[in-house]
Design a protein around this motif. Structure first.
Motif, PDB file in Angstrom:
ATOM      1  N   MET A 265       0.820  -1.221   0.000  1.00  0.00           N
ATOM      2  CA  MET A 265       0.000   0.000   0.000  1.00  0.00           C
ATOM      3  C   MET A 265       0.846   1.259   0.000  1.00  0.00           C
ATOM      4  SD  MET A 265      -3.254  -0.913   2.423  1.00  0.00           S
ATOM      5  CE  MET A 265      -2.379  -1.586   3.803  1.00  0.00           C
ATOM      6  N   GLY A 266       2.170   1.101   0.092  1.00  0.00           N
ATOM      7  CA  GLY A 266       3.055   2.263   0.083  1.00  0.00           C
ATOM      8  C   GLY A 266       3.133   2.984   1.421  1.00  0.00           C
ATOM      9  N   ILE A 267       2.784   2.280   2.490  1.00  0.00           N
ATOM     10  CA  ILE A 267       2.817   2.882   3.824  1.00  0.00           C
ATOM     11  C   ILE A 267       4.171   2.596   4.459  1.00  0.00           C
ATOM     12  CG2 ILE A 267       1.821   2.851   6.150  1.00  0.00           C
ATOM     13  CD1 ILE A 267      -0.861   2.116   4.818  1.00  0.00           C
ATOM     14  N   THR A 268       4.850   3.656   4.827  1.00  0.00           N
ATOM     15  CA  THR A 268       6.159   3.530   5.459  1.00  0.00           C
ATOM     16  C   THR A 268       5.984   3.202   6.929  1.00  0.00           C
ATOM     17  OG1 THR A 268       7.040   5.179   3.954  1.00  0.00           O
ATOM     18  CG2 THR A 268       8.329   4.723   5.932  1.00  0.00           C
ATOM     19  N   GLN A 269       6.687   2.172   7.366  1.00  0.00           N
ATOM     20  CA  GLN A 269       6.646   1.804   8.778  1.00  0.00           C
ATOM     21  C   GLN A 269       7.826   2.460   9.477  1.00  0.00           C
ATOM     22  OE1 GLN A 269       5.791  -2.213  10.046  1.00  0.00           O
ATOM     23  NE2 GLN A 269       5.425  -2.772   7.911  1.00  0.00           N
ATOM     24  N   TRP A 270       7.537   3.067  10.578  1.00  0.00           N
ATOM     25  CA  TRP A 270       8.582   3.706  11.355  1.00  0.00           C
ATOM     26  C   TRP A 270       9.027   2.762  12.453  1.00  0.00           C
ATOM     27  CZ3 TRP A 270      10.449   8.158   9.543  1.00  0.00           C
ATOM     28  CH2 TRP A 270       9.672   8.844   8.636  1.00  0.00           C
ATOM     29  N   VAL A 271      10.312   2.790  12.734  1.00  0.00           N
ATOM     30  CA  VAL A 271      10.863   1.969  13.794  1.00  0.00           C
ATOM     31  C   VAL A 271      11.234   2.892  14.952  1.00  0.00           C
ATOM     32  CG1 VAL A 271      12.737   0.417  14.436  1.00  0.00           C
ATOM     33  CG2 VAL A 271      11.755   0.292  12.141  1.00  0.00           C
ATOM     34  N   VAL A 272      10.730   2.590  16.112  1.00  0.00           N
ATOM     35  CA  VAL A 272      11.031   3.399  17.290  1.00  0.00           C
ATOM     36  C   VAL A 272      12.455   3.094  17.729  1.00  0.00           C
ATOM     37  CG1 VAL A 272      10.383   3.918  19.659  1.00  0.00           C
ATOM     38  CG2 VAL A 272       8.628   3.400  17.982  1.00  0.00           C
ATOM     39  N   ARG A 273      13.309   4.121  17.692  1.00  0.00           N
ATOM     40  CA  ARG A 273      14.700   3.927  18.078  1.00  0.00           C
ATOM     41  C   ARG A 273      14.905   4.097  19.576  1.00  0.00           C
ATOM     42  NH1 ARG A 273      17.842   7.972  14.518  1.00  0.00           N
ATOM     43  NH2 ARG A 273      15.837   8.948  14.387  1.00  0.00           N
TER      44      ARG A 273
END
Length: 136
Positions: free
Chosen positions: A11-19
């Motif tokens: 779907m083109g949704i970027t997943q963010w990773v919590v650093r």
């Protein structure tokens, strides 16, 4: 890759990773006691009873109990502006927002180098009015 991850990617949704998940738990800030007169920023484990450190504290007219040591990771968690004197000891950390900062090589190198001690002493002497005048 999990099914959910594949679907989000399609779907083109970027997943963010919590650093830094501690931020989400409200653990963002580093607590500095009100009695602190010097923050030492170093990635080394320091013994505040080291004879060289004790001499430096004596020159600054402070006690080891007035000192807080943090590492470069914790530095990013300090509230700004920093109103306490800071000493960057052997770290490559860049400190912004501090009213006064001393910079020196790591403690082992500082102990072995007379020129490094002289440079630190000049920094301390230049700002000696920022330390209390209580007898030590």
């Amino acid at each position: 890759m999990a099914r959910r991850d594949r679907l989000l990617k399609q779907m083109g949704i970027t997943q963010w990773v919590v650093r830094n998940p501690a931020v989400l738990r409200g653990e963002r800030g580093v607590r500095i006691p009100d009695s602190t007169k010097l923050i030492i920023i170093t990635d080394d484990n320091l013994n505040l009873n080291n004879p060289l450190l004790k001499d430096i504290f004596l020159a600054m007219k402070i006690y080891p109990s007035d000192v807080v040591c943090i590492n470069s990771t914790q530095l990013a968690m300090l509230p700004t502006p920093i109103t306490i004197n800071c000493w960057v000891l052997g770290s490559q950390s860049h400190l912004e927002g501090s009213k006064m900062t001393f910079i020196s090589p790591a403690l082992a190198e500082l102990a072995a180098s007379n020129s490094a001690k002289q440079a630190l002493w000049k920094q301390i002497y230049q700002y000696d009015e920022n330390f209390s005048t209580k007898a030590v």
